[in-house]
Design a protein around this motif. Sequence first.
Motif, PDB file in Angstrom:
ATOM      1  N   SER A  43      12.257  21.971  66.588  1.00 36.32           N
ATOM      2  CA  SER A  43      12.599  23.155  66.240  1.00 36.32           C
ATOM      3  C   SER A  43      12.571  23.489  64.801  1.00 36.32           C
ATOM      4  N   PHE A  44      13.485  22.523  64.008  1.00 35.65           N
ATOM      5  CA  PHE A  44      13.699  23.079  62.571  1.00 35.65           C
ATOM      6  C   PHE A  44      12.609  22.303  61.437  1.00 35.65           C
ATOM      7  N   GLU A  58       9.484  20.744  62.305  1.00 35.06           N
ATOM      8  CA  GLU A  58       7.834  21.397  62.566  1.00 35.06           C
ATOM      9  C   GLU A  58       7.983  22.846  62.688  1.00 35.06           C
ATOM     10  N   GLU A  59       8.906  23.526  62.950  1.00 35.68           N
ATOM     11  CA  GLU A  59       9.096  24.964  63.018  1.00 35.68           C
ATOM     12  C   GLU A  59       8.427  25.407  64.377  1.00 35.68           C
TER      13      GLU A  59
END
Length: 193
Positions: free
Chosen positions: A153-154, A156-157
């Motif tokens: 989530s954070f 690799e967005e």
Amino acid sequence: MKTAKGGRLDEVTSSEMTRCLIRVGEARDRAAFEALFRHFGPRVRAYMLKRAFDVALADELMQETMMTVWRKAGQFDAGRGNASAWIFTVARNIRIDSLRRSRRPEFDPEDPALVPEAPAAPDQNFEDGQDAERIRVALATLPSEQAELLRMSFFEEIPHSMIAERMSLPLGTVKSRIRAAFSKLRYALGDER
């Protein structure tokens, strides 16, 4: 001024101007260019003045047009049209280029978007390094599935919906596990707000 045939310059025929343009293109004939300039210069200036409403700009564009005629006369093809049509096409293109240049914003080297950020102070770099190490240690305390969800989530967005697809989990489960991982991470970092 009289032409080679003895007529007045303002009575010059289209075919004579075409021959002058061909001579300029083939032999860089200055007399032929002078005849072109005397004939077309005022006409091109009037054309530019009607469109620019600025005498100085009209003069500048006329000069640029006639210099382009001198440089590119060799590209003129009498089979495709006469000198007048070719010269006014050059003039039109010069005018369009001028409009484009005038609408393009000036380059401002002081524009904040173009000025690189100042390098971080050494003490800030040191603190950032310490914070990164604390986060790595805290992430290692999380269950592997929660750590993987945070990484996706954070770091690799990846959107939560795509994480749910990849992990074959319902979207609500992905979100609740990420919240639980954050809660554990805050506790491990000593930040219990």
